[in-house]
Design an enzyme around this catalytic site. Structure first.
Site, PDB file in Angstrom:
ATOM      1  N   GLY A 168      -9.838   7.646 -14.881  1.00 49.95           N
ATOM      2  CA  GLY A 168      -8.429   7.667 -15.242  1.00 49.95           C
ATOM      3  C   GLY A 168      -8.168   6.781 -16.441  1.00 49.95           C
ATOM      4  O   GLY A 168      -7.097   6.186 -16.585  1.00 49.95           O
ATOM      5  N   GLY A 206      -2.180   5.202 -19.352  1.00 56.88           N
ATOM      6  CA  GLY A 206      -1.605   4.187 -18.482  1.00 56.88           C
ATOM      7  C   GLY A 206      -2.429   2.932 -18.292  1.00 56.88           C
ATOM      8  O   GLY A 206      -2.967   2.363 -19.238  1.00 56.88           O
ATOM      9  N   TYR A 240       2.533  10.523  -0.354  1.00 55.74           N
ATOM     10  CA  TYR A 240       1.725   9.731  -1.278  1.00 55.74           C
ATOM     11  C   TYR A 240       1.214   8.425  -0.660  1.00 55.74           C
ATOM     12  O   TYR A 240       0.052   8.066  -0.814  1.00 55.74           O
ATOM     13  CB  TYR A 240       2.576   9.432  -2.502  1.00 55.74           C
ATOM     14  CG  TYR A 240       2.016   8.457  -3.511  1.00 55.74           C
ATOM     15  CD1 TYR A 240       0.899   8.768  -4.276  1.00 55.74           C
ATOM     16  CD2 TYR A 240       2.636   7.215  -3.730  1.00 55.74           C
ATOM     17  CE1 TYR A 240       0.407   7.878  -5.220  1.00 55.74           C
ATOM     18  CE2 TYR A 240       2.154   6.328  -4.680  1.00 55.74           C
ATOM     19  CZ  TYR A 240       1.038   6.660  -5.417  1.00 55.74           C
ATOM     20  OH  TYR A 240       0.562   5.771  -6.350  1.00 55.74           O
ATOM     21  N   LYS A 243      -2.647   5.733  -0.563  1.00 58.32           N
ATOM     22  CA  LYS A 243      -2.775   4.408  -1.160  1.00 58.32           C
ATOM     23  C   LYS A 243      -3.010   3.327  -0.106  1.00 58.32           C
ATOM     24  O   LYS A 243      -3.704   2.334  -0.365  1.00 58.32           O
ATOM     25  CB  LYS A 243      -1.521   4.084  -1.984  1.00 58.32           C
ATOM     26  CG  LYS A 243      -1.444   4.857  -3.298  1.00 58.32           C
ATOM     27  CD  LYS A 243      -2.620   4.538  -4.214  1.00 58.32           C
ATOM     28  CE  LYS A 243      -2.470   5.142  -5.596  1.00 58.32           C
ATOM     29  NZ  LYS A 243      -3.614   4.808  -6.483  1.00 58.32           N
TER      30      LYS A 243
END
Length: 346
Positions: free
Chosen positions: A21, A25, A193, A197
């Protein structure tokens, strides 16, 4: 470890860092800042164009451009085979050496009300956020631990006089996951979501303890340290995409959230890693909520542990009222606007 008198627990000068990733960001800005500290950086993502642009951006920050190296790999790290391929390609590119640091930054969010969420999104959230960490961790730890231990055993078998292993002075290797505020506290609209996490945080805690087994059994190998970074909300394209599917209710519950630019979030994350923290919050709000649910997590040394425990006592009481206030807001919303989560149009 972790006090203000500690040495840098996360040296990167001359070391090789793999970031999934890494084209946008937090991952992109962490790559740039680690390059500024002397690291060789490989970034992984799905889109070739973003990777090419990302490597150009990261390499422009190189402390020693004549010696530092940069690379990108196009891959989908939600599959075990792709993660194994990435690690293999990195080793080949790195002249046969495994990366010293692996930072899993890839992930996505689909913040919608639970029954309105397309059922396939539940698997997507787990694949993108949790299994991308599981598979990358499995691939790199087998190289760092099993391959190295097997090689050492082979050398020992061919030696006439096996010598007792001495503790290594080599810097530790680091495996870093990326969590979220909702790893600790979730609310309406983040139900699809937040479990992914929370699972990342649990993975980090249990793997952290497992690494003690290998450190004790193989003291001559570099120690492996586990970390999870918990970034604040960042104004990125991903946030814009999330806001397009969020309900007005969820947006109202987020009011007061601390927002940080990606470069500041990366700076705080790296500072936490350098101070030796295993769980690295990047905002005051995340730190306060984290202290109330630490459980068996490593506390970061005596003084940080003491401060966190005292803060946790206070935060645990505060969170009772926070939950009450948010429950009240949700009930009032339903009574006034209905169950869609959206404001009634005049």
């Amino acid at each position: 470890m972790g006090s203000f008198l500690s040495k840098n627990e996360f040296p990167v000068d001359g070391r090789t860092v793999l970031i999934t990733g890494g084209s946008t960001g937090l991952g992109l800005n962490a790559g740039r800042q680690l390059a500024e500290k002397g690291a060789n950086v490989i970034i992984v993502a799905r889109k070739l164009g973003s990777l090419e642009e990302g490597v150009r951006y990261i390499s422009r920050g190189a402390r020693s451009p004549e010696t530092q190296r940069f690379h990108y790999i196009v891959a989908d790290v939600t599959t075990a085979t792709e993660c194994a391929r990435v690690v293999s390609e990195v080793i080949s590119w790195n002249n046969g050496a495994a990366p010293d640091i692996v930072w899993c930054c890839s992930g996505s969010a689909h913040p919608t009300l639970y029954i309105d969420t397309p059922v396939e999104q539940f698997q997507t959230m787990m694949d993108s956020n949790y299994f991308s960490c599981v598979y990358m961790a499995h691939a790199i730890l087998n190289v760092w631990l099993r391959s190295a231990a097997d090689a050492k055993a082979a050398i020992k078998e061919t030696s006439d006089q096996p010598k007792k292993a001495k503790p290594t002075s080599l810097p530790a290797r680091h495996l870093i996951f990326t969590g979220s505020f909702v790893s600790f506290y979730s609310f309406a609209g983040f139900t699809p979501y937040s479990p992914s996490k929370a699972a990342v945080r649990a993975l980090s805690d249990s793997l952290s303890q497992e690494m003690n087994l290998y450190a004790a059994a193989h003291p001559d190998l570099p120690r492996v340290r586990l970390h999870t970074v918990f970034p604040a909300t960042m104004p990125t394209q991903s946030l814009e995409d999330e806001n397009r599917v969020k309900t007005d209710l969820t947006k109202s519950l987020e009011e007061g959230d601390q927002i940080l630019k990606p470069e500041e979030c990366a700076r705080r994350a790296i500072a936490g890693l350098e101070s030796g923290e295993e769980l690295v919050p990047t905002s005051t709000i995340i730190w306060a909520v984290m202290t109330s649910v630490m459980g068996g997590s490593v506390r970061g040394g005596f003084w940080k542990g003491l401060a966190g425990t005292l803060a946790g006592w206070i935060t645990s009481i505060v969170m009772i009222f926070v939950r009450w206030e948010m429950d009240t807001k949700v009930r009032k919303w339903g009574a006034v606007h209905g169950s869609s989560g959206m404001l009634k149009k005049e």
